[in-house]
Design an enzyme around this catalytic site. Structure first.
Site, PDB file in Angstrom:
ATOM      1  N   GLU A   6       0.869  -1.183   0.000  1.00 29.08           N
ATOM      2  CA  GLU A   6       0.000   0.000   0.000  1.00 29.08           C
ATOM      3  C   GLU A   6       0.906   1.233   0.000  1.00 29.08           C
ATOM      4  OE1 GLU A   6      -3.515   2.082   2.723  1.00 29.08           O
ATOM      5  OE2 GLU A   6      -2.034   0.772   3.665  1.00 29.08           O
ATOM      6  N   ASP A  45     -12.014  -1.670   4.438  1.00 26.72           N
ATOM      7  CA  ASP A  45     -10.872  -1.235   5.244  1.00 26.72           C
ATOM      8  C   ASP A  45     -11.335  -0.581   6.556  1.00 26.72           C
ATOM      9  OD1 ASP A  45      -8.270  -0.856   5.992  1.00 26.72           O
ATOM     10  OD2 ASP A  45      -7.728   0.481   4.362  1.00 26.72           O
ATOM     11  N   ASP A  46     -11.458   0.731   6.570  1.00 27.40           N
ATOM     12  CA  ASP A  46     -11.911   1.474   7.759  1.00 27.40           C
ATOM     13  C   ASP A  46     -13.090   2.358   7.339  1.00 27.40           C
ATOM     14  OD1 ASP A  46      -9.664   0.931   9.889  1.00 27.40           O
ATOM     15  OD2 ASP A  46      -8.624   1.382   8.014  1.00 27.40           O
TER      16      ASP A  46
END
Length: 355
Positions: free
Chosen positions: A214, A292-293
Protein backbone atom coordinates in the site's frame (compact mmCIF):
# COMPACT_ATOMS: atom_id res chain seq x y z
CA UNK A 1 -14.20 10.30 -12.51
CA UNK A 2 -17.18 8.02 -13.14
CA UNK A 3 -17.21 6.53 -16.64
CA UNK A 4 -20.03 4.00 -16.38
CA UNK A 5 -23.57 4.27 -15.13
CA UNK A 6 -24.62 2.11 -12.20
CA UNK A 7 -28.32 1.94 -13.02
CA UNK A 8 -31.11 0.58 -10.85
CA UNK A 9 -30.75 -3.02 -12.06
CA UNK A 10 -26.95 -3.01 -11.66
CA UNK A 11 -27.17 -1.48 -8.18
CA UNK A 12 -29.69 -4.13 -7.12
CA UNK A 13 -27.52 -6.86 -8.62
CA UNK A 14 -24.42 -5.64 -6.80
CA UNK A 15 -26.36 -5.41 -3.53
CA UNK A 16 -27.68 -8.98 -3.84
CA UNK A 17 -24.45 -10.50 -5.14
CA UNK A 18 -23.00 -12.57 -2.26
CA UNK A 19 -19.91 -10.84 -0.93
CA UNK A 20 -17.07 -11.87 1.35
CA UNK A 21 -15.16 -9.18 3.19
CA UNK A 22 -11.55 -9.94 4.09
CA UNK A 23 -10.16 -6.51 4.91
CA UNK A 24 -12.11 -4.52 7.45
CA UNK A 25 -10.81 -3.28 10.80
CA UNK A 26 -13.52 -3.40 13.45
CA UNK A 27 -11.99 -0.38 15.18
CA UNK A 28 -12.24 1.36 11.80
CA UNK A 29 -16.01 0.89 11.74
CA UNK A 30 -16.42 3.21 14.74
CA UNK A 31 -18.89 5.73 13.35
CA UNK A 32 -18.80 9.22 14.92
CA UNK A 33 -22.23 8.89 16.53
CA UNK A 34 -21.22 5.67 18.31
CA UNK A 35 -17.83 7.16 19.19
CA UNK A 36 -19.40 10.10 21.02
CA UNK A 37 -21.99 7.81 22.62
CA UNK A 38 -19.28 5.53 24.04
CA UNK A 39 -17.17 8.49 25.16
CA UNK A 40 -20.15 9.72 27.17
CA UNK A 41 -20.99 6.24 28.48
CA UNK A 42 -17.43 5.67 29.66
CA UNK A 43 -16.79 9.25 30.81
CA UNK A 44 -13.89 9.67 28.37
CA UNK A 45 -12.62 13.20 27.71
CA UNK A 46 -11.31 13.41 24.16
CA UNK A 47 -8.30 15.67 23.42
CA UNK A 48 -8.97 19.31 22.55
CA UNK A 49 -7.57 18.63 19.08
CA UNK A 50 -10.26 16.01 18.40
CA UNK A 51 -13.38 17.06 16.42
CA UNK A 52 -16.20 18.20 18.68
CA UNK A 53 -19.20 16.88 16.71
CA UNK A 54 -20.27 14.29 14.16
CA UNK A 55 -20.16 16.96 11.46
CA UNK A 56 -16.63 18.01 12.46
CA UNK A 57 -15.54 14.36 12.34
CA UNK A 58 -16.85 13.96 8.81
CA UNK A 59 -14.99 17.08 7.70
CA UNK A 60 -11.80 15.78 9.30
CA UNK A 61 -12.24 12.35 7.68
CA UNK A 62 -12.43 13.97 4.27
CA UNK A 63 -9.01 15.56 4.67
CA UNK A 64 -6.49 12.92 5.73
CA UNK A 65 -3.04 13.79 4.39
CA UNK A 66 -1.80 10.19 4.36
CA UNK A 67 -1.89 6.89 6.26
CA UNK A 68 -0.09 8.25 9.33
CA UNK A 69 -2.43 11.24 9.58
CA UNK A 70 -5.38 8.84 9.58
CA UNK A 71 -3.76 6.53 12.14
CA UNK A 72 -3.13 9.38 14.56
CA UNK A 73 -6.86 10.11 14.55
CA UNK A 74 -7.83 6.44 14.55
CA UNK A 75 -5.93 5.62 17.75
CA UNK A 76 -7.57 8.50 19.59
CA UNK A 77 -10.98 7.20 18.53
CA UNK A 78 -10.14 3.76 19.90
CA UNK A 79 -9.79 5.24 23.38
CA UNK A 80 -13.57 5.20 23.90
CA UNK A 81 -13.65 1.38 23.72
CA UNK A 82 -13.41 0.13 27.30
CA UNK A 83 -15.82 -2.69 28.18
CA UNK A 84 -16.80 -5.98 26.59
CA UNK A 85 -20.16 -4.41 25.71
CA UNK A 86 -18.40 -1.58 23.88
CA UNK A 87 -16.61 -4.06 21.63
CA UNK A 88 -19.84 -6.00 21.12
CA UNK A 89 -21.77 -2.85 20.16
CA UNK A 90 -19.04 -1.82 17.74
CA UNK A 91 -18.94 -5.17 15.95
CA UNK A 92 -22.73 -5.56 15.80
CA UNK A 93 -23.07 -2.15 14.15
CA UNK A 94 -20.66 -3.37 11.46
CA UNK A 95 -22.37 -6.74 10.98
CA UNK A 96 -25.76 -5.06 10.56
CA UNK A 97 -24.41 -2.75 7.87
CA UNK A 98 -22.46 -5.53 6.15
CA UNK A 99 -25.55 -7.73 6.02
CA UNK A 100 -27.60 -4.92 4.46
CA UNK A 101 -24.88 -4.68 1.78
CA UNK A 102 -25.15 -8.39 0.92
CA UNK A 103 -21.99 -9.43 2.74
CA UNK A 104 -22.52 -13.04 3.81
CA UNK A 105 -19.05 -13.88 5.13
CA UNK A 106 -16.77 -11.47 7.01
CA UNK A 107 -13.21 -12.01 8.19
CA UNK A 108 -12.65 -9.05 10.45
CA UNK A 109 -9.44 -7.53 11.81
CA UNK A 110 -8.92 -6.23 15.31
CA UNK A 111 -5.90 -4.64 17.03
CA UNK A 112 -5.50 -5.94 20.60
CA UNK A 113 -2.22 -4.08 21.20
CA UNK A 114 -4.04 -0.78 20.79
CA UNK A 115 -6.26 -1.82 23.70
CA UNK A 116 -3.72 -3.67 25.84
CA UNK A 117 -1.49 -0.60 26.04
CA UNK A 118 -4.51 1.28 27.46
CA UNK A 119 -4.95 -1.33 30.19
CA UNK A 120 -7.90 -3.10 28.54
CA UNK A 121 -7.99 -6.85 29.14
CA UNK A 122 -7.56 -9.07 26.08
CA UNK A 123 -10.56 -11.16 27.15
CA UNK A 124 -12.86 -8.11 27.12
CA UNK A 125 -11.87 -7.37 23.53
CA UNK A 126 -12.13 -10.93 22.21
CA UNK A 127 -15.27 -11.88 24.12
CA UNK A 128 -17.09 -8.75 22.99
CA UNK A 129 -16.19 -9.26 19.35
CA UNK A 130 -16.88 -13.01 19.49
CA UNK A 131 -20.33 -12.43 21.02
CA UNK A 132 -21.13 -10.20 18.07
CA UNK A 133 -19.84 -12.78 15.57
CA UNK A 134 -22.08 -15.44 17.09
CA UNK A 135 -25.14 -13.22 17.30
CA UNK A 136 -24.69 -12.05 13.69
CA UNK A 137 -24.67 -15.70 12.61
CA UNK A 138 -27.82 -16.36 14.63
CA UNK A 139 -29.62 -13.22 13.45
CA UNK A 140 -28.48 -12.92 9.83
CA UNK A 141 -27.23 -16.39 8.90
CA UNK A 142 -23.81 -14.96 8.05
CA UNK A 143 -20.46 -16.54 8.90
CA UNK A 144 -17.77 -14.45 10.57
CA UNK A 145 -14.17 -14.96 11.67
CA UNK A 146 -11.80 -12.90 13.81
CA UNK A 147 -8.28 -12.08 12.62
CA UNK A 148 -5.90 -10.64 15.19
CA UNK A 149 -3.49 -8.07 13.79
CA UNK A 150 -0.11 -7.00 15.13
CA UNK A 151 0.81 -3.32 15.02
CA UNK A 152 3.97 -3.12 12.99
CA UNK A 153 5.10 0.18 14.56
CA UNK A 154 5.53 -1.72 17.85
CA UNK A 155 8.51 -4.06 18.46
CA UNK A 156 8.17 -7.68 17.38
CA UNK A 157 8.83 -8.67 21.00
CA UNK A 158 5.56 -7.00 21.90
CA UNK A 159 3.92 -9.00 19.12
CA UNK A 160 5.21 -12.24 20.62
CA UNK A 161 3.77 -11.29 24.01
CA UNK A 162 0.42 -10.52 22.36
CA UNK A 163 0.42 -13.88 20.60
CA UNK A 164 1.07 -15.61 23.92
CA UNK A 165 -1.83 -13.72 25.54
CA UNK A 166 -4.11 -14.69 22.68
CA UNK A 167 -3.06 -18.36 22.53
CA UNK A 168 -6.05 -19.63 24.50
CA UNK A 169 -8.39 -17.90 22.06
CA UNK A 170 -6.61 -19.47 19.08
CA UNK A 171 -6.79 -22.85 20.84
CA UNK A 172 -10.55 -22.49 21.27
CA UNK A 173 -10.95 -21.46 17.64
CA UNK A 174 -12.26 -18.02 18.61
CA UNK A 175 -9.50 -16.28 16.64
CA UNK A 176 -8.86 -17.75 13.20
CA UNK A 177 -6.03 -15.75 11.67
CA UNK A 178 -3.07 -13.40 12.10
CA UNK A 179 -2.50 -10.14 10.25
CA UNK A 180 -0.05 -7.24 10.28
CA UNK A 181 -1.21 -3.63 10.00
CA UNK A 182 -0.49 0.00 11.00
CA UNK A 183 2.23 2.11 9.31
CA UNK A 184 3.76 0.00 6.55
CA UNK A 185 6.93 2.08 6.17
CA UNK A 186 9.55 1.75 7.54
CA UNK A 187 8.52 -1.60 9.04
CA UNK A 188 9.04 -4.41 6.50
CA UNK A 189 7.36 -7.79 7.08
CA UNK A 190 10.66 -9.51 7.82
CA UNK A 191 10.68 -7.86 11.27
CA UNK A 192 7.78 -10.10 12.29
CA UNK A 193 8.93 -13.44 10.89
CA UNK A 194 9.40 -14.92 14.37
CA UNK A 195 5.87 -13.88 15.40
CA UNK A 196 4.33 -15.62 12.42
CA UNK A 197 6.52 -18.71 12.76
CA UNK A 198 5.73 -19.01 16.48
CA UNK A 199 1.97 -18.87 15.94
CA UNK A 200 2.01 -21.23 12.94
CA UNK A 201 4.03 -23.83 14.85
CA UNK A 202 1.49 -23.74 17.70
CA UNK A 203 -1.58 -23.64 15.48
CA UNK A 204 -0.86 -25.07 12.01
CA UNK A 205 -4.38 -24.35 10.70
CA UNK A 206 -4.29 -20.62 11.41
CA UNK A 207 -4.68 -18.30 8.42
CA UNK A 208 -1.85 -15.85 7.74
CA UNK A 209 -2.12 -12.52 5.97
CA UNK A 210 -0.41 -9.11 6.11
CA UNK A 211 -0.80 -5.56 4.87
CA UNK A 212 1.72 -5.01 2.10
CA UNK A 213 2.13 -2.97 -1.06
CA UNK A 214 0.00 0.00 0.00
CA UNK A 215 2.64 2.50 1.15
CA UNK A 216 5.51 0.09 0.58
CA UNK A 217 6.67 -1.06 -2.84
CA UNK A 218 6.34 -4.57 -4.25
CA UNK A 219 9.25 -5.85 -2.13
CA UNK A 220 6.99 -5.59 0.93
CA UNK A 221 4.64 -8.08 -0.74
CA UNK A 222 7.52 -10.43 -1.49
CA UNK A 223 8.60 -10.09 2.12
CA UNK A 224 5.16 -11.00 3.43
CA UNK A 225 4.97 -14.06 1.17
CA UNK A 226 8.51 -15.30 1.75
CA UNK A 227 9.25 -14.31 5.37
CA UNK A 228 5.78 -14.62 6.90
CA UNK A 229 4.44 -17.38 4.63
CA UNK A 230 1.16 -15.55 4.17
CA UNK A 231 -1.44 -17.09 1.89
CA UNK A 232 -2.99 -13.78 0.95
CA UNK A 233 -2.05 -10.08 0.89
CA UNK A 234 -3.98 -7.11 2.21
CA UNK A 235 -3.94 -4.22 -0.27
CA UNK A 236 -1.27 -5.36 -2.74
CA UNK A 237 -1.75 -2.37 -5.05
CA UNK A 238 1.98 -2.19 -5.77
CA UNK A 239 2.24 -5.77 -6.99
CA UNK A 240 1.81 -4.11 -10.40
CA UNK A 241 5.41 -2.89 -10.10
CA UNK A 242 6.89 -6.33 -10.73
CA UNK A 243 5.96 -8.82 -13.45
CA UNK A 244 7.54 -11.81 -11.68
CA UNK A 245 5.48 -11.10 -8.57
CA UNK A 246 2.27 -10.78 -10.56
CA UNK A 247 3.01 -14.09 -12.25
CA UNK A 248 3.58 -15.70 -8.84
CA UNK A 249 0.29 -14.33 -7.48
CA UNK A 250 -1.56 -15.63 -10.52
CA UNK A 251 0.02 -19.07 -10.64
CA UNK A 252 -0.53 -19.64 -6.92
CA UNK A 253 -3.93 -17.90 -6.81
CA UNK A 254 -2.87 -15.69 -3.91
CA UNK A 255 -5.73 -13.33 -3.22
CA UNK A 256 -5.29 -9.59 -2.74
CA UNK A 257 -7.82 -7.84 -0.49
CA UNK A 258 -8.14 -4.52 -2.32
CA UNK A 259 -9.68 -1.45 -0.65
CA UNK A 260 -10.58 1.04 -3.42
CA UNK A 261 -12.15 3.92 -1.49
CA UNK A 262 -9.52 3.65 1.24
CA UNK A 263 -6.77 3.98 -1.35
CA UNK A 264 -8.30 7.25 -2.52
CA UNK A 265 -8.80 8.69 0.98
CA UNK A 266 -5.19 7.89 1.96
CA UNK A 267 -3.73 9.38 -1.22
CA UNK A 268 -2.48 6.08 -2.64
CA UNK A 269 -4.30 7.05 -5.86
CA UNK A 270 -6.31 10.11 -6.81
CA UNK A 271 -9.24 8.08 -8.11
CA UNK A 272 -10.45 4.48 -8.04
CA UNK A 273 -9.94 4.39 -11.81
CA UNK A 274 -6.16 4.51 -11.27
CA UNK A 275 -6.10 1.18 -9.39
CA UNK A 276 -4.72 -1.83 -11.33
CA UNK A 277 -8.02 -3.70 -11.15
CA UNK A 278 -8.23 -4.28 -14.92
CA UNK A 279 -4.62 -5.46 -14.96
CA UNK A 280 -5.16 -7.94 -12.13
CA UNK A 281 -8.28 -9.22 -13.84
CA UNK A 282 -6.39 -9.75 -17.11
CA UNK A 283 -3.49 -11.44 -15.29
CA UNK A 284 -5.88 -13.78 -13.41
CA UNK A 285 -4.75 -12.43 -10.04
CA UNK A 286 -7.64 -13.02 -7.61
CA UNK A 287 -8.80 -10.08 -5.55
CA UNK A 288 -11.69 -9.14 -3.32
CA UNK A 289 -13.13 -5.68 -2.74
CA UNK A 290 -13.25 -4.42 0.82
CA UNK A 291 -14.00 -1.40 2.99
CA UNK A 292 -10.87 -1.24 5.24
CA UNK A 293 -11.91 1.47 7.76
CA UNK A 294 -15.34 2.47 6.42
CA UNK A 295 -16.33 4.87 9.22
CA UNK A 296 -13.30 6.99 8.28
CA UNK A 297 -13.18 6.42 4.53
CA UNK A 298 -16.83 6.99 3.65
CA UNK A 299 -17.80 3.65 2.19
CA UNK A 300 -18.79 0.15 3.25
CA UNK A 301 -18.45 -2.88 1.00
CA UNK A 302 -21.34 -2.12 -1.38
CA UNK A 303 -20.06 1.45 -1.81
CA UNK A 304 -16.73 -0.01 -2.92
CA UNK A 305 -18.43 -2.36 -5.40
CA UNK A 306 -20.38 0.54 -6.88
CA UNK A 307 -17.30 2.76 -7.05
CA UNK A 308 -15.43 0.05 -8.96
CA UNK A 309 -18.34 -0.47 -11.34
CA UNK A 310 -18.59 3.22 -12.20
CA UNK A 311 -14.89 3.22 -13.14
CA UNK A 312 -14.48 -0.16 -14.83
CA UNK A 313 -17.98 -1.04 -16.07
CA UNK A 314 -17.70 -4.77 -15.45
CA UNK A 315 -20.42 -7.03 -16.82
CA UNK A 316 -22.33 -9.71 -14.97
CA UNK A 317 -19.82 -12.49 -15.68
CA UNK A 318 -16.90 -10.39 -14.48
CA UNK A 319 -18.73 -9.55 -11.26
CA UNK A 320 -19.58 -13.21 -10.87
CA UNK A 321 -15.86 -14.03 -11.06
CA UNK A 322 -14.95 -11.34 -8.52
CA UNK A 323 -17.53 -12.79 -6.13
CA UNK A 324 -16.28 -16.35 -6.68
CA UNK A 325 -12.65 -15.29 -6.19
CA UNK A 326 -13.63 -13.78 -2.84
CA UNK A 327 -15.35 -16.99 -1.81
CA UNK A 328 -12.41 -19.17 -2.90
CA UNK A 329 -9.98 -16.94 -1.00
CA UNK A 330 -11.97 -17.09 2.24
CA UNK A 331 -11.04 -19.14 5.29
CA UNK A 332 -14.47 -20.70 5.73
CA UNK A 333 -15.35 -24.39 5.28
CA UNK A 334 -15.77 -25.98 1.87
CA UNK A 335 -19.42 -26.53 2.71
CA UNK A 336 -19.89 -22.81 3.34
CA UNK A 337 -18.04 -21.97 0.12
CA UNK A 338 -20.35 -24.25 -1.85
CA UNK A 339 -23.41 -22.63 -0.25
CA UNK A 340 -22.15 -19.18 -1.21
CA UNK A 341 -21.27 -20.26 -4.77
CA UNK A 342 -24.80 -21.60 -5.22
CA UNK A 343 -26.17 -18.24 -4.09
CA UNK A 344 -23.90 -16.46 -6.60
CA UNK A 345 -25.33 -18.61 -9.40
CA UNK A 346 -28.88 -17.91 -8.23
CA UNK A 347 -28.36 -14.15 -8.19
CA UNK A 348 -26.64 -14.17 -11.59
CA UNK A 349 -29.46 -16.24 -13.11
CA UNK A 350 -31.99 -13.76 -11.70
CA UNK A 351 -30.27 -10.70 -13.17
CA UNK A 352 -28.86 -12.11 -16.42
CA UNK A 353 -31.98 -11.11 -18.44
CA UNK A 354 -31.83 -7.58 -16.98
CA UNK A 355 -28.17 -6.69 -17.44
Amino acid sequence: MTRFDCNEHMTSFLRELPKCEHHVHLEGTLEPDLLFKLAKRNKITLPDSFPKSVEDCITRYNNFADLQDFLDHYYIGMSVLITEDDFYDLAMAYFEKAHSDGCLHSEVFFDPQGHLERGIDMDAVVHGFNRACKYATERFGTTNKLIMCLLRHLPSEDGLKTIELASKHYEKGTIHGLGLDSSEKPFPPELFAECYKTLKEKFPDVGLTAHAGEEGDYTYINGALNSLNTTRIDHGVNAQQNEALMKHLSENQIMLSLCPLSNVKLQVVKDVAELPIDLYFEQNIPFSLNSDDPAYFGGYILDNYIAVHTRFGFGLEQWRQISLNGINGSWCTEQRKNELKKLVDDVCDKYRPLL
